[in-house]
Design a protein around this motif. Sequence first.
Motif, PDB file in Angstrom:
ATOM      1  N   SER A  87      37.760  53.225  44.290  1.00 51.95           N
ATOM      2  CA  SER A  87      37.752  53.060  42.643  1.00 51.95           C
ATOM      3  C   SER A  87      37.212  51.782  42.442  1.00 51.95           C
ATOM      4  O   SER A  87      36.648  51.465  41.513  1.00 51.95           O
ATOM      5  CB  SER A  87      39.287  53.440  42.196  1.00 51.95           C
ATOM      6  OG  SER A  87      39.956  52.519  42.582  1.00 51.95           O
ATOM      7  N   ALA A  88      37.558  50.596  43.195  1.00 55.98           N
ATOM      8  CA  ALA A  88      37.243  49.409  42.928  1.00 55.98           C
ATOM      9  C   ALA A  88      35.669  49.257  43.052  1.00 55.98           C
ATOM     10  O   ALA A  88      34.938  48.621  42.174  1.00 55.98           O
ATOM     11  CB  ALA A  88      37.599  48.474  43.801  1.00 55.98           C
ATOM     12  N   ASP A 118      40.161  50.297  33.177  1.00 59.73           N
ATOM     13  CA  ASP A 118      38.828  50.538  33.155  1.00 59.73           C
ATOM     14  C   ASP A 118      37.985  49.577  34.012  1.00 59.73           C
ATOM     15  O   ASP A 118      36.828  49.421  33.960  1.00 59.73           O
ATOM     16  CB  ASP A 118      38.279  50.467  31.750  1.00 59.73           C
ATOM     17  CG  ASP A 118      38.449  51.679  30.872  1.00 59.73           C
ATOM     18  OD1 ASP A 118      38.771  52.842  31.411  1.00 59.73           O
ATOM     19  OD2 ASP A 118      38.573  51.623  29.766  1.00 59.73           O
ATOM     20  N   GLY A 119      39.096  49.187  35.116  1.00 57.99           N
ATOM     21  CA  GLY A 119      38.186  48.124  35.964  1.00 57.99           C
ATOM     22  C   GLY A 119      37.672  46.735  35.395  1.00 57.99           C
ATOM     23  O   GLY A 119      36.721  46.162  35.825  1.00 57.99           O
ATOM     24  N   ALA A 157      42.257  50.254  39.456  1.00 59.24           N
ATOM     25  CA  ALA A 157      41.540  50.472  38.283  1.00 59.24           C
ATOM     26  C   ALA A 157      41.525  51.941  37.705  1.00 59.24           C
ATOM     27  O   ALA A 157      41.370  52.878  38.333  1.00 59.24           O
ATOM     28  CB  ALA A 157      39.937  50.267  38.725  1.00 59.24           C
ATOM     29  N   PHE A 182      37.069  43.774  37.961  1.00 60.96           N
ATOM     30  CA  PHE A 182      36.117  44.127  38.717  1.00 60.96           C
ATOM     31  C   PHE A 182      34.633  43.978  37.885  1.00 60.96           C
ATOM     32  O   PHE A 182      33.817  43.427  38.504  1.00 60.96           O
ATOM     33  CB  PHE A 182      36.070  45.500  39.258  1.00 60.96           C
ATOM     34  CG  PHE A 182      37.548  45.600  40.043  1.00 60.96           C
ATOM     35  CD1 PHE A 182      37.714  44.493  41.074  1.00 60.96           C
ATOM     36  CD2 PHE A 182      38.275  46.583  39.975  1.00 60.96           C
ATOM     37  CE1 PHE A 182      38.656  44.803  42.231  1.00 60.96           C
ATOM     38  CE2 PHE A 182      39.392  46.620  40.686  1.00 60.96           C
ATOM     39  CZ  PHE A 182      39.594  46.066  41.934  1.00 60.96           C
ATOM     40  N   ARG A 183      34.719  44.344  36.521  1.00 58.42           N
ATOM     41  CA  ARG A 183      33.619  44.453  35.991  1.00 58.42           C
ATOM     42  C   ARG A 183      33.062  42.948  35.373  1.00 58.42           C
ATOM     43  O   ARG A 183      31.933  42.743  35.445  1.00 58.42           O
ATOM     44  CB  ARG A 183      33.463  45.009  34.646  1.00 58.42           C
ATOM     45  CG  ARG A 183      33.730  46.834  34.941  1.00 58.42           C
ATOM     46  CD  ARG A 183      33.774  47.601  33.744  1.00 58.42           C
ATOM     47  NE  ARG A 183      34.138  49.052  33.961  1.00 58.42           N
ATOM     48  CZ  ARG A 183      33.311  49.966  34.426  1.00 58.42           C
ATOM     49  NH1 ARG A 183      32.172  49.711  34.640  1.00 58.42           N
ATOM     50  NH2 ARG A 183      33.855  51.197  34.928  1.00 58.42           N
ATOM     51  N   CYS A 241      33.396  49.866  39.747  1.00 55.77           N
ATOM     52  CA  CYS A 241      33.164  48.923  39.156  1.00 55.77           C
ATOM     53  C   CYS A 241      32.397  47.590  39.543  1.00 55.77           C
ATOM     54  O   CYS A 241      31.803  46.859  38.819  1.00 55.77           O
ATOM     55  CB  CYS A 241      34.414  48.482  38.605  1.00 55.77           C
ATOM     56  SG  CYS A 241      35.484  49.850  37.930  1.00 55.77           S
TER      57      CYS A 241
END
Length: 491
Positions: free
Chosen positions: A278-279, A309-310, A225, A313-314, A282
């Motif tokens: 980092s994941a 911006d991930g 991300a 994941f979002r 999000c």
Amino acid sequence: MTTVSKKIDSGRGSPRHVDVLIIGAGLSGIGAAWRLQRRRDRTYAVLEGRDHLGGTWDLFRYPGVRSDSDMFTLSYAFQPWRGKKSLADGDSIRRYIEDTAREHGIDRHIHYGTKAVVASWSRKQSRWVVETREGQDSRVWTCSFLYICAGYYDYERGYQPEFAGVERFGGRFVHPQFWPEDLDTTGKRVVVIGSGATAATLVPALATTAAHVTMLQRSPTYLAALPDVDRTADVLRRHLPARIAHALIREKNVLSSQLTYWLSRRFPEQTKRWLRKSALRCLPDPAYLDRHFTPRYQPWDQRLCVVPDGDFFRAVATGRASVATDRITRFVESGIVLDSGEILEADVIVSATGLSLIPLGGIGLSMDEQMINVADTTAYRGLMLSGVPNLAFCVGYTNASWTLRADMSSRYVVRLLDHMRRHGYTTAMPAFPPGRARRPLLGLTSNYVQRSAHLFPQQGERDPWTVSQNYLLDRLTFVFTDLRKGMIFDG
């Protein structure tokens, strides 16, 4: 070896000759043309098999298609990137290439709908004879030097594994390389098969309007991300002239990416923890991440997939998308039956199962009417072939932006041509020492690379027969290296 026919019907009169013939009008080909025309003492032409320039960025039109390299290094050093996003969408990249070609007059040298089929080297004439197809017609070009900038994707076909019962599926089944213009996934249940860069791009893009999107993967892939906008770049561009700002941002990003790659290979466990952390910003579900985003391989054994911006994941965090890690048993009318017994119901199934690779744009090579098996050759500095005179090819880095190495190759070709002219040479041919060990040219363990590795030239174990994945090192060696090393020149 197969014999090539002596008679080539040009269909359109006498062959047309140029000093340098460039194959492909994508990022590499346009960059090569710019480097060549700066000398103003050589004629050149660019042959493009498609009806538009842009290469990969004209071919791929699936939803959300974008770069996974930052645009300040994917763009040209001589043409500042002025877009807002560092990870840009495909349309923006294609327009950037078009604008570059038009601004520098390169577009006047491009011949569209002209596909190079066979290139034959004539020792007697010291030139390449290139047979092309233009619709139903054929034409012959000749050149003193052939530069193939067609990348290594097979534009005619993507990789498609055989799925049991696929003909029974009652919905739409598509491959992203040939995305149908009439496909509307609004309100549909979509399953995306695959976990590479294409799937990671498709899922969040489709999830904005689809009823639900499921990514079905056999095994996880590392996803990084990263910010969609480079804030430092924005500051520099506000306060400095465009070219100076572009150069500084480019250097910053080169150093950052090379350091990140080195640290990832040197400290893989710490890299895994950083990627997970980092994941989690999000998608705050550790169990879900551990199940679906913990690959069996080390970071950069395969190319790292970037999610701006991930967004991937979002999409999962909001419930618009999900991940299933399982194997396919068979297709049924309503969707896919997994090994676990679960049925993934779908209206649309996207087979993002990878790309097919092909060396030298699929062009057949011959020398004095004898076909050349590219797999039997060894790559010289990653851009020429042993035993093949006056030919270069262009491939990018696997751990950095494609354009960085493409531009390095073009600079080297220009330098080689200048050397030949100064010394009165008509040919330059790499000569690989007999009996030396060889290894695969492309070092990634990704399935799409391994499937096609046997088609490509190999590399040696020492300079100038190795292919470095270190841009900073290449920048020094390509400029100061001895052009005569490993090369046979003839006047």
